[in-house]
Design a protein around this motif. Structure first.
Motif, PDB file in Angstrom:
ATOM      1  N   ILE A  21     -40.468 -48.628 -34.504  1.00 29.40           N
ATOM      2  CA  ILE A  21     -39.584 -47.915 -35.436  1.00 29.40           C
ATOM      3  C   ILE A  21     -40.122 -48.059 -36.861  1.00 29.40           C
ATOM      4  O   ILE A  21     -40.216 -47.087 -37.616  1.00 29.40           O
ATOM      5  CB  ILE A  21     -38.148 -48.466 -35.343  1.00 29.40           C
ATOM      6  N   TYR A  22     -40.492 -49.271 -37.229  1.00 31.58           N
ATOM      7  CA  TYR A  22     -40.959 -49.557 -38.585  1.00 31.58           C
ATOM      8  C   TYR A  22     -42.201 -48.742 -38.937  1.00 31.58           C
ATOM      9  O   TYR A  22     -42.335 -48.245 -40.056  1.00 31.58           O
ATOM     10  CB  TYR A  22     -41.245 -51.055 -38.706  1.00 31.58           C
ATOM     11  N   LYS A  23     -43.101 -48.599 -37.972  1.00 31.42           N
ATOM     12  CA  LYS A  23     -44.361 -47.904 -38.234  1.00 31.42           C
ATOM     13  C   LYS A  23     -44.304 -46.421 -37.894  1.00 31.42           C
ATOM     14  O   LYS A  23     -45.306 -45.715 -37.997  1.00 31.42           O
ATOM     15  CB  LYS A  23     -45.488 -48.576 -37.454  1.00 31.42           C
ATOM     16  N   LEU A  26     -41.653 -44.531 -33.364  1.00 30.92           N
ATOM     17  CA  LEU A  26     -40.337 -44.040 -32.943  1.00 30.92           C
ATOM     18  C   LEU A  26     -39.643 -43.577 -34.215  1.00 30.92           C
ATOM     19  O   LEU A  26     -39.203 -44.395 -35.037  1.00 30.92           O
ATOM     20  CB  LEU A  26     -39.534 -45.143 -32.247  1.00 30.92           C
ATOM     21  N   ALA A  27     -39.570 -42.281 -34.421  1.00 33.49           N
ATOM     22  CA  ALA A  27     -39.052 -41.729 -35.669  1.00 33.49           C
ATOM     23  C   ALA A  27     -37.526 -41.790 -35.718  1.00 33.49           C
ATOM     24  O   ALA A  27     -36.870 -41.869 -34.674  1.00 33.49           O
ATOM     25  CB  ALA A  27     -39.511 -40.280 -35.822  1.00 33.49           C
ATOM     26  N   PRO A  28     -36.952 -41.766 -36.931  1.00 31.85           N
ATOM     27  CA  PRO A  28     -35.490 -41.688 -37.039  1.00 31.85           C
ATOM     28  C   PRO A  28     -34.940 -40.524 -36.220  1.00 31.85           C
ATOM     29  O   PRO A  28     -35.537 -39.453 -36.151  1.00 31.85           O
ATOM     30  CB  PRO A  28     -35.267 -41.465 -38.541  1.00 31.85           C
ATOM     31  N   PRO A  76     -32.624 -46.089 -40.435  1.00 27.61           N
ATOM     32  CA  PRO A  76     -32.724 -47.502 -40.067  1.00 27.61           C
ATOM     33  C   PRO A  76     -32.865 -48.380 -41.307  1.00 27.61           C
ATOM     34  O   PRO A  76     -33.261 -47.902 -42.376  1.00 27.61           O
ATOM     35  CB  PRO A  76     -33.975 -47.549 -39.185  1.00 27.61           C
ATOM     36  N   PRO A  77     -32.523 -49.649 -41.202  1.00 25.45           N
ATOM     37  CA  PRO A  77     -32.447 -50.523 -42.385  1.00 25.45           C
ATOM     38  C   PRO A  77     -33.730 -50.618 -43.199  1.00 25.45           C
ATOM     39  O   PRO A  77     -33.662 -50.765 -44.421  1.00 25.45           O
ATOM     40  CB  PRO A  77     -32.038 -51.882 -41.797  1.00 25.45           C
ATOM     41  N   HIS A  78     -34.882 -50.525 -42.567  1.00 22.90           N
ATOM     42  CA  HIS A  78     -36.132 -50.665 -43.333  1.00 22.90           C
ATOM     43  C   HIS A  78     -36.388 -49.454 -44.227  1.00 22.90           C
ATOM     44  O   HIS A  78     -37.323 -49.464 -45.027  1.00 22.90           O
ATOM     45  CB  HIS A  78     -37.318 -50.878 -42.396  1.00 22.90           C
TER      46      HIS A  78
END
Length: 311
Positions: A21-23, A26-28, A76-78
């Motif tokens: 998710i971060y990289k 896995l997109a928003p 997402p939070p990041h």
């Protein structure tokens, strides 16, 4: 499989999905692999997969939609959660209090979020530091704002997180992270120009200088323009504002030919007590004394006499 092994596998799933998710792998809003697919990928039980997903749901990375699957959060939070970290309570300073209010205003007006951390100076044992470190390691922050330089943390893991934006809102000799801070010289130039335009010559200064260099620079600037003398500069403690009360009285008790006709107050923590003293001297404002004071808008300190505020 024992409990230690199960927890280790769960942590691995959490770490890999969070990194995906971060990289951006896995997109928003995208759907993550099914639980069956994750079971095969990691070679674990369905319950272990579910436990890992529960962690990511709790941390704000995923949301489960009944009968449709599990999806990455829209924000997402990041991408939207910022840390605000101080080694003093936020209510202890007008500066941090004003910044906290501004942060909460952003929360009300948009999708940005803030997490607040108060840690003891350089202490890794404080609850605030532990929470900050946990959120950094769990990729739950989009960045960190330090209202004051993070002294005592320069060699700690929090400041070594790769790719995590950070900024300090105060000047520091350590330039490991970017700094955006109050321009002391700009304030002095504007304050001096305003008061000099009124024909004032004898400038008094009251400030809580943390760096002697700033005090010396302000004295030199005024001396070069024939506006003041070193004896008319008083440093006070921002944690003991009553010292500004005493400083104001001392400065105004000088003989008439040396008594200041202008005063610059550099710290808004000192405004209330300094002007309280001035208000008891029977002066006419602004005829006898012109006052310019620093202000962290919109948190205006109480003033007992008319002042011009810059900030």
């Amino acid at each position: 499989m024992d409990l230690y092994m199960r927890n280790g596998r769960k942590s691995q799933i959490v770490k890999e999905l969070r990194e995906d998710i971060y990289k951006g792998r896995l997109a928003p809003k995208s759907r993550i692999p099914t639980r069956d697919e994750l079971q095969i990928r990691f070679g674990v039980s369905r319950q272990t997969v579910q436990n890992a997903i529960d962690v990511l749901v709790r941390d704000g990375f995923l949301r489960a939609v009944r009968s449709e699957g599990t999806f990455v959060m829209d924000e997402p939070p990041h991408l939207c959660n910022y840390g605000f970290a101080s080694d003093n309570p936020f209510s202890a300073s007008r500066f941090t209090h004003t910044m906290q209010r501004a942060a909460m205003k952003l929360v009300e007006n948009g999708n940005v979020k803030f997490s607040f951390y108060c840690y003891a100076h350089g202490s890794i044992d404080s609850e605030g530091y532990r929470r900050l470190l946990e959120d950094v390691e769990a990729r739950r922050l989009a960045g960190i704002i330090f209202p004051f330089p993070p002294e005592g943390l320069w060699d700690k893991p929090v400041l070594k997180a790769p790719g995590l934006p950070m900024v300090s809102n105060s000047r520091s000799e350590n330039e490991s992270i970017p700094q955006i801070f109050f321009d002391h010289r700009s304030f002095l130039v504007k304050a001096a120009a305003f008061l000099a335009a009124q024909g004032r010559k004898r400038f008094a200064q009251i400030g809580s200088w943390l760096h002697r260099k700033e005090m010396e620079e302000s004295i030199s600037y005024l001396l070069e323009r024939g506006l003041s003398a070193p004896a008319l500069t008083q440093a006070c403690s921002p944690t003991s504002p009553f010292s500004a009360y005493q400083a104001a009285l001392v400065l105004m008790e000088l003989p008439a030919n040396r008594r200041p006709d202008a005063m610059i107050i550099y710290d808004d923590h000192l405004v209330e007590t300094a002007t309280e003293a001035l208000g008891k001297l029977g002066l006419r404002f602004p005829d006898d004394l012109g006052v310019v004071a620093h202000c962290n808008f919109p948190d205006r300190p109480v003033s007992s006499v008319p002042v011009t505020r810059l900030g």
